[in-house]
Design a protein around this motif. Structure first.
Motif, short mmCIF file in Angstrom:
data_model
loop_
_atom_site.label_atom_id
_atom_site.label_comp_id
_atom_site.label_asym_id
_atom_site.label_seq_id
_atom_site.Cartn_x
_atom_site.Cartn_y
_atom_site.Cartn_z
N THR A 46 48.76 56.94 47.20
CA THR A 46 49.07 56.34 45.91
C THR A 46 48.93 54.83 45.95
N ARG A 47 49.51 54.20 46.95
CA ARG A 47 49.48 52.73 47.02
C ARG A 47 48.07 52.22 47.29
N LEU A 48 47.37 52.88 48.19
CA LEU A 48 46.01 52.43 48.48
C LEU A 48 45.08 52.68 47.30
N ALA A 49 45.29 53.79 46.59
CA ALA A 49 44.43 54.08 45.43
C ALA A 49 44.63 53.04 44.33
N LEU A 50 45.89 52.65 44.07
CA LEU A 50 46.16 51.65 43.04
C LEU A 50 45.51 50.31 43.41
N TRP A 51 45.68 49.90 44.66
CA TRP A 51 45.06 48.66 45.11
C TRP A 51 43.54 48.79 45.11
N ASN A 52 43.03 49.96 45.47
CA ASN A 52 41.59 50.19 45.50
C ASN A 52 40.97 50.05 44.10
N VAL A 53 41.63 50.62 43.10
CA VAL A 53 41.14 50.51 41.72
C VAL A 53 41.19 49.05 41.26
N LEU A 54 42.30 48.37 41.55
CA LEU A 54 42.41 46.96 41.18
C LEU A 54 41.33 46.14 41.87
N TRP A 55 41.11 46.40 43.14
CA TRP A 55 40.09 45.69 43.90
C TRP A 55 38.70 45.92 43.31
N ALA A 56 38.37 47.16 42.98
CA ALA A 56 37.05 47.48 42.43
C ALA A 56 36.85 46.83 41.07
N VAL A 57 37.89 46.90 40.22
CA VAL A 57 37.78 46.31 38.88
C VAL A 57 37.64 44.79 38.98
N MET A 58 38.52 44.17 39.77
CA MET A 58 38.47 42.71 39.89
C MET A 58 37.17 42.25 40.54
N SER A 59 36.70 42.96 41.54
CA SER A 59 35.45 42.59 42.20
C SER A 59 34.29 42.66 41.23
N THR A 60 34.26 43.71 40.41
CA THR A 60 33.16 43.87 39.46
C THR A 60 33.24 42.83 38.34
N VAL A 61 34.44 42.68 37.76
CA VAL A 61 34.60 41.76 36.63
C VAL A 61 34.36 40.32 37.04
N THR A 62 34.93 39.91 38.17
CA THR A 62 34.80 38.51 38.59
C THR A 62 33.37 38.16 38.98
N THR A 63 32.71 39.03 39.72
CA THR A 63 31.34 38.72 40.12
C THR A 63 30.39 38.74 38.94
N PHE A 64 30.59 39.70 38.04
CA PHE A 64 29.76 39.74 36.83
C PHE A 64 30.03 38.52 35.96
N GLY A 65 31.30 38.17 35.78
CA GLY A 65 31.65 37.02 34.95
C GLY A 65 31.11 35.72 35.52
N MET A 66 31.27 35.50 36.82
CA MET A 66 30.76 34.27 37.43
C MET A 66 29.24 34.23 37.40
N GLY A 67 28.62 35.37 37.65
CA GLY A 67 27.16 35.43 37.60
C GLY A 67 26.64 35.12 36.21
N MET A 68 27.31 35.67 35.18
CA MET A 68 26.90 35.40 33.80
C MET A 68 27.12 33.93 33.46
N LEU A 69 28.23 33.35 33.89
CA LEU A 69 28.51 31.94 33.61
C LEU A 69 27.43 31.04 34.21
N LEU A 70 27.10 31.28 35.49
CA LEU A 70 26.07 30.46 36.13
C LEU A 70 24.71 30.66 35.46
N ALA A 71 24.40 31.92 35.10
CA ALA A 71 23.11 32.18 34.44
C ALA A 71 23.03 31.47 33.10
N LEU A 72 24.13 31.48 32.33
CA LEU A 72 24.13 30.81 31.04
C LEU A 72 23.99 29.29 31.19
N ILE A 73 24.67 28.74 32.19
CA ILE A 73 24.57 27.30 32.42
C ILE A 73 23.16 26.91 32.83
N LEU A 74 22.57 27.70 33.73
CA LEU A 74 21.23 27.37 34.22
C LEU A 74 20.15 27.66 33.19
N SER A 75 20.48 28.42 32.15
CA SER A 75 19.49 28.66 31.09
C SER A 75 19.49 27.55 30.04
#
Length: 432
Positions: free
Chosen positions: A196-225
């Motif tokens: 239970t504890r690892l699954a909750l942290w695992n979901v949080l980790w996956a969501v945060m990893s995806t959202v943060t990397t996508f968000g930062m990548g989009m921000l840099l792409a928009l700035i460089l465009s």
């Protein structure tokens, strides 16, 4: 009796014979050779099925000073699954053989005076008619043997007692225990709380990893465009550098930097501050691995989104300017929907990858800090790093197989549902 049934009956007894009596020699010989190979290896087939059913009958043992070899249960399991897969393939080919013989016989009945022509024409056209399937066979075979078979073997191990200390081959045999391993996982409170504890942290980790990397990548792409940015090629090259360095090297460097006595804490102490427990307390360690993952994974999304932005129809923005739309309206109504439409499948794959991103966590923290309330796991462990410890450190293969099966089912269902529901899959919502 009509030739259709004669050729079908003959191929049902001897594969390929129904084709060869109608002078379709190549296909008939191919089917016959497949049956001949099976007949010549019938002992190997029977032993493979015996091993899959029994998992062996004699364990390795000592007699005097000699070691008497025995059955290796896991080898027998793998061989049995492989043999069973080949048998399923043989059955499919056998059915294809009978259907093909019936088709040739029916064609002969319709064209009794041109049987040779019909067979030869079919042979000459076989490549053209089945080109797509022939090209798919190598890839499909790879998926079967390198994706599906490992999944099947792992699932079968979940129904055994393959674990230390009493069920490790070849010194000991492994037995089928049905749902015993599943019962052990869900009935023991220590396993339930750990999952239970690892699954909750695992979901949080996956969501945060995806959202943060996508968000930062989009921000840099928009700035460089933005054409107002000078030396855009230079800056783009700088941001790509983390992608050019092997990820495990970056992870180990960051681990050294954030260590308790690493360079960052050493500088803080010299400046008169207390050292920060970057990797020795739960939430600081979790935040650090998320930040490190942003550094490593952002360049991928930056490049991907930069390509998407370069293909957006500029006339839409010109029309928006005429209508008086502001910067936020153009981003939220035009740019973001277009980016999401093009990248949703990649975002889903990134989520699945992040969920099982073993290296990003284990190479930095090794799952620490240790938590005594968790079974063989630490507070930063995700499910896949816990599996690593269960197998290579604790030899609890049956428990690890149960957890692996659960992870596979959950991730595959989430990914499949998200992908099917996305506009990219349904070809809806495309812009310009």
């Amino acid at each position: 009796m009509r030739r259709k049934y004669i050729s079908g009956f003959m191929s049902a007894i001897i594969m390929g014979s129904g084709q060869m009596i109608h002078r379709s020699w190549a296909r008939g010989l191919g089917f016959f050779l497949i049956q001949l190979i099976l007949v010549l290896n019938v002992r190997a087939v029977s032993r493979g099925l015996w091993g899959l059913i029994t998992l062996g009958e004699t364990a390795q043992r000592m007699e005097g000073f000699s070691m008497i070899p025995g059955d290796h249960s896991i080898f027998l399991l793998v061989e049995g699954v492989f043999i069973l897969t080949l048998l399923i393939a043989f059955i499919a080919i056998y059915v294809m053989n009978v259907r093909d013989a019936l088709t040739i016989g029916a064609e002969f009945d319709r064209r009794r005076n041109a049987a040779e022509h019909a067979g030869n024409t079919r042979f000459r056209d076989i490549f053209d008619r089945n080109f797509g399937y022939l090209m798919l066979i190598p890839g499909a075979s790879g998926v079967v043997f390198f994706v599906l078979l490992p999944v099947v073997i792992t699932a079968l191990i979940a129904f055994t007692n393959y674990s230390a200390p009493n069920h490790i081959p070849p010194r000991n045999l492994v037995d089928w225990v049905g749902l015993g391993s599943f019962s052990q996982v869900f009935s023991y409170s220590i396993y339930r709380s750990t999952i239970t504890r690892l699954a909750l942290w695992n979901v949080l980790w996956a969501v945060m990893s995806t959202v943060t990397t996508f968000g930062m990548g989009m921000l840099l792409a928009l700035i460089l465009s933005d054409k107002r940015i000078r030396f855009r090629t230079f800056w783009r090259g700088v941001f790509i550098l983390p992608m050019a360095i092997p990820a495990f090297v970056s992870l180990l460097v960051f681990r050294l930097m954030f260590n308790g006595l690493g360079p960052i804490n050493s500088m803080l102490i010299q400046a008169g501050f207390d050292k920060i427990p970057f990797l020795t307390e739960t939430w600081p360690a979790r935040i650090i691995v998320i930040l490190i993952n942003i550094w490593i994974s952002t360049p991928f999304f930056m490049l991907l989104i930069s390509g998407v932005l370069s293909n957006i129809n500029r006339s839409m923005y010109e029309a928006a300017d005429i209508d008086g739309a502001g910067a936020w309206a153009k981003f939220s109504r035009l740019t973001l929907p277009h980016i999401l439409y093009q990248t949703i499948p990649v975002i889903i794959m990134q989520f699945a990858f992040s969920f099982n991103n073993f290296g990003a966590v284990y190479l930095v923290t090794e799952g620490r800090p240790v938590n005594s309330s968790l079974r063989y796991a630490g507070d930063t462990d995700i499910l896949v790093s816990w599996l690593y410890k269960l197998t290579l450190e604790q030899n609890q293969y049956h428990i690890a197989a149960v957890i692996s099966l659960i992870i596979f089912l959950v991730i595959s269902m989430i990914s499949l549902y998200s992908f099917v529901r996305s506009s990219s899959f349904r070809n809806e919502g495309g812009l310009g």
